[in-house]
Write a protein that holds these residues in place. Structure first.
Motif, PDB file in Angstrom:
ATOM      1  N   GLY A  29       1.989  38.642  25.557  1.00  0.00           N
ATOM      2  CA  GLY A  29       0.536  38.562  25.536  1.00  0.00           C
ATOM      3  C   GLY A  29      -0.056  38.479  24.146  1.00  0.00           C
ATOM      4  O   GLY A  29      -1.229  38.154  23.982  1.00  0.00           O
ATOM      5  N   LEU A  30       0.753  38.762  23.116  1.00  0.00           N
ATOM      6  CA  LEU A  30       0.265  38.683  21.736  1.00  0.00           C
ATOM      7  C   LEU A  30       0.406  37.246  21.232  1.00  0.00           C
ATOM      8  O   LEU A  30       1.231  36.477  21.717  1.00  0.00           O
ATOM      9  CB  LEU A  30       1.043  39.640  20.829  1.00  0.00           C
ATOM     10  CG  LEU A  30       0.957  41.122  21.197  1.00  0.00           C
ATOM     11  CD1 LEU A  30       1.748  41.959  20.195  1.00  0.00           C
ATOM     12  CD2 LEU A  30      -0.484  41.599  21.261  1.00  0.00           C
ATOM     13  N   TRP A  31      -0.404  36.897  20.238  1.00  0.00           N
ATOM     14  CA  TRP A  31      -0.427  35.539  19.695  1.00  0.00           C
ATOM     15  C   TRP A  31       0.393  35.461  18.413  1.00  0.00           C
ATOM     16  O   TRP A  31       0.475  36.426  17.656  1.00  0.00           O
ATOM     17  CB  TRP A  31      -1.868  35.112  19.437  1.00  0.00           C
ATOM     18  CG  TRP A  31      -2.635  35.000  20.715  1.00  0.00           C
ATOM     19  CD1 TRP A  31      -3.324  36.004  21.347  1.00  0.00           C
ATOM     20  CD2 TRP A  31      -2.760  33.856  21.550  1.00  0.00           C
ATOM     21  NE1 TRP A  31      -3.869  35.542  22.518  1.00  0.00           N
ATOM     22  CE2 TRP A  31      -3.549  34.220  22.668  1.00  0.00           C
ATOM     23  CE3 TRP A  31      -2.294  32.537  21.465  1.00  0.00           C
ATOM     24  CZ2 TRP A  31      -3.871  33.327  23.690  1.00  0.00           C
ATOM     25  CZ3 TRP A  31      -2.631  31.646  22.477  1.00  0.00           C
ATOM     26  CH2 TRP A  31      -3.400  32.049  23.576  1.00  0.00           C
ATOM     27  N   GLU A  32       0.980  34.298  18.166  1.00  0.00           N
ATOM     28  CA  GLU A  32       1.831  34.110  16.989  1.00  0.00           C
ATOM     29  C   GLU A  32       1.812  32.653  16.554  1.00  0.00           C
ATOM     30  O   GLU A  32       1.342  31.777  17.275  1.00  0.00           O
ATOM     31  CB  GLU A  32       3.273  34.511  17.321  1.00  0.00           C
ATOM     32  CG  GLU A  32       3.934  33.564  18.325  1.00  0.00           C
ATOM     33  CD  GLU A  32       5.398  33.848  18.583  1.00  0.00           C
ATOM     34  OE1 GLU A  32       5.965  34.767  17.952  1.00  0.00           O
ATOM     35  OE2 GLU A  32       5.991  33.137  19.408  1.00  0.00           O
ATOM     36  N   LEU A  33       2.380  32.452  15.359  1.00  0.00           N
ATOM     37  CA  LEU A  33       2.721  31.096  14.942  1.00  0.00           C
ATOM     38  C   LEU A  33       4.072  30.808  15.579  1.00  0.00           C
ATOM     39  O   LEU A  33       4.996  31.617  15.440  1.00  0.00           O
ATOM     40  CB  LEU A  33       2.839  31.007  13.413  1.00  0.00           C
ATOM     41  CG  LEU A  33       1.563  31.269  12.611  1.00  0.00           C
ATOM     42  CD1 LEU A  33       1.852  31.105  11.126  1.00  0.00           C
ATOM     43  CD2 LEU A  33       0.435  30.356  13.043  1.00  0.00           C
ATOM     44  N   PRO A  34       4.228  29.698  16.294  1.00  0.00           N
ATOM     45  CA  PRO A  34       5.502  29.430  16.971  1.00  0.00           C
ATOM     46  C   PRO A  34       6.628  29.127  15.991  1.00  0.00           C
ATOM     47  O   PRO A  34       6.393  28.655  14.884  1.00  0.00           O
ATOM     48  CB  PRO A  34       5.185  28.216  17.847  1.00  0.00           C
ATOM     49  CG  PRO A  34       4.015  27.569  17.191  1.00  0.00           C
ATOM     50  CD  PRO A  34       3.237  28.657  16.517  1.00  0.00           C
ATOM     51  N   GLY A  35       7.855  29.395  16.413  1.00  0.00           N
ATOM     52  CA  GLY A  35       9.025  29.135  15.586  1.00  0.00           C
ATOM     53  C   GLY A  35      10.235  29.823  16.157  1.00  0.00           C
ATOM     54  O   GLY A  35      10.294  30.114  17.346  1.00  0.00           O
ATOM     55  N   GLY A  36      11.225  30.101  15.295  1.00  0.00           N
ATOM     56  CA  GLY A  36      12.439  30.757  15.773  1.00  0.00           C
ATOM     57  C   GLY A  36      13.467  30.940  14.677  1.00  0.00           C
ATOM     58  O   GLY A  36      13.187  30.723  13.496  1.00  0.00           O
ATOM     59  N   LYS A  37      14.662  31.326  15.101  1.00  0.00           N
ATOM     60  CA  LYS A  37      15.729  31.666  14.153  1.00  0.00           C
ATOM     61  C   LYS A  37      16.408  30.436  13.577  1.00  0.00           C
ATOM     62  O   LYS A  37      16.584  29.430  14.259  1.00  0.00           O
ATOM     63  CB  LYS A  37      16.778  32.527  14.853  1.00  0.00           C
ATOM     64  CG  LYS A  37      16.239  33.875  15.262  1.00  0.00           C
ATOM     65  CD  LYS A  37      17.314  34.720  15.918  1.00  0.00           C
ATOM     66  CE  LYS A  37      16.752  36.102  16.172  1.00  0.00           C
ATOM     67  NZ  LYS A  37      17.182  36.689  17.405  1.00  0.00           N
ATOM     68  N   VAL A  38      16.815  30.572  12.307  1.00  0.00           N
ATOM     69  CA  VAL A  38      17.581  29.531  11.633  1.00  0.00           C
ATOM     70  C   VAL A  38      19.054  29.745  11.977  1.00  0.00           C
ATOM     71  O   VAL A  38      19.586  30.840  11.790  1.00  0.00           O
ATOM     72  CB  VAL A  38      17.377  29.599  10.101  1.00  0.00           C
ATOM     73  CG1 VAL A  38      18.221  28.549   9.392  1.00  0.00           C
ATOM     74  CG2 VAL A  38      15.898  29.434   9.747  1.00  0.00           C
ATOM     75  N   ALA A  39      19.704  28.712  12.512  1.00  0.00           N
ATOM     76  CA  ALA A  39      21.126  28.799  12.863  1.00  0.00           C
ATOM     77  C   ALA A  39      21.988  28.634  11.607  1.00  0.00           C
ATOM     78  O   ALA A  39      21.549  28.052  10.607  1.00  0.00           O
ATOM     79  CB  ALA A  39      21.467  27.720  13.877  1.00  0.00           C
ATOM     80  N   THR A  40      23.200  29.135  11.663  1.00  0.00           N
ATOM     81  CA  THR A  40      24.146  29.004  10.551  1.00  0.00           C
ATOM     82  C   THR A  40      24.332  27.534  10.205  1.00  0.00           C
ATOM     83  O   THR A  40      24.526  26.705  11.100  1.00  0.00           O
ATOM     84  CB  THR A  40      25.515  29.617  10.944  1.00  0.00           C
ATOM     85  OG1 THR A  40      25.284  30.937  11.418  1.00  0.00           O
ATOM     86  CG2 THR A  40      26.446  29.661   9.751  1.00  0.00           C
ATOM     87  N   GLY A  41      24.212  27.224   8.918  1.00  0.00           N
ATOM     88  CA  GLY A  41      24.420  25.855   8.460  1.00  0.00           C
ATOM     89  C   GLY A  41      23.199  24.944   8.620  1.00  0.00           C
ATOM     90  O   GLY A  41      23.249  23.771   8.284  1.00  0.00           O
ATOM     91  N   GLU A  42      22.109  25.498   9.128  1.00  0.00           N
ATOM     92  CA  GLU A  42      20.901  24.702   9.361  1.00  0.00           C
ATOM     93  C   GLU A  42      19.897  24.997   8.241  1.00  0.00           C
ATOM     94  O   GLU A  42      19.777  26.133   7.813  1.00  0.00           O
ATOM     95  CB  GLU A  42      20.320  25.152  10.714  1.00  0.00           C
ATOM     96  CG  GLU A  42      19.290  24.272  11.316  1.00  0.00           C
ATOM     97  CD  GLU A  42      18.878  24.760  12.721  1.00  0.00           C
ATOM     98  OE1 GLU A  42      18.635  23.895  13.564  1.00  0.00           O
ATOM     99  OE2 GLU A  42      18.802  25.981  12.968  1.00  0.00           O
ATOM    100  N   SER A  43      19.172  23.989   7.772  1.00  0.00           N
ATOM    101  CA  SER A  43      18.139  24.262   6.773  1.00  0.00           C
ATOM    102  C   SER A  43      16.930  24.868   7.494  1.00  0.00           C
ATOM    103  O   SER A  43      16.782  24.710   8.711  1.00  0.00           O
ATOM    104  CB  SER A  43      17.720  22.971   6.061  1.00  0.00           C
ATOM    105  OG  SER A  43      16.919  22.176   6.919  1.00  0.00           O
ATOM    106  N   GLU A  44      16.065  25.539   6.739  1.00  0.00           N
ATOM    107  CA  GLU A  44      14.879  26.142   7.348  1.00  0.00           C
ATOM    108  C   GLU A  44      13.989  25.064   7.967  1.00  0.00           C
ATOM    109  O   GLU A  44      13.461  25.229   9.067  1.00  0.00           O
ATOM    110  CB  GLU A  44      14.111  26.960   6.311  1.00  0.00           C
ATOM    111  CG  GLU A  44      14.886  28.214   5.924  1.00  0.00           C
ATOM    112  CD  GLU A  44      14.211  29.034   4.838  1.00  0.00           C
ATOM    113  OE1 GLU A  44      12.975  28.912   4.683  1.00  0.00           O
ATOM    114  OE2 GLU A  44      14.908  29.799   4.165  1.00  0.00           O
TER     115      GLU A  44
END
Length: 128
Positions: A29-44
């Motif tokens: 129910g809270l609001w955020e900027l969408p996104g997620g975790k950086v996987a190993t070997g992946e750039s941000e």
């Protein structure tokens, strides 16, 4: 080593896209900027583009950093970037709702606690 979590500030004109969380229960129910975790070997940038494609159905170009790094707990670092939509159609695949908000609405939203730290920077960008 810290887990990097990336978030995207998708700005269109004088509005910002915010996403309402479905889970975990304490953040639902809270609001955020969408996104997620950086996987190993992946750039941000690659991680953020992938997450926004998965969560929102949009293609983005990742731009400059927004504000400072935020530490969450002992092992996570949250980073935000300004993103520009280049394709796709917005759809809340992983969220309860999506909403475009103006600078006047930023403070009134019930934000995920960590994302509140970016409000001054977001307000500055939306006010430009």
């Amino acid at each position: 080593m810290s887990q990097i979590v990336v978030a995207g500030a998708l700005i269109s004109g004088a509005t910002l896209l915010v996403a309402q969380r479905q889970r975990p229960p304490e953040l639902a129910g809270l609001w955020e900027l969408p996104g997620g975790k950086v996987a190993t070997g992946e750039s941000e940038a690659d991680a953020l583009a992938r997450e926004l494609r998965e969560e929102l159905g949009v293609d983005v170009v990742v731009g400059e950093r927004l504000g400072a790094d935020l530490a969450i707990g002992e092992s996570m670092v949250l980073r935000a970037y300004v993103v520009t939509q280049t394709g796709g159609a917005l759809h809340p695949h992983d969220h309860r709702a999506l909403r475009w908000v103006s600078v006047a609405e930023l403070e009134s939203l019930d934000w995920v606690p960590a994302d509140r730290a970016w409000l001054p920077e977001l307000a500055k960008r939306l006010g430009e």
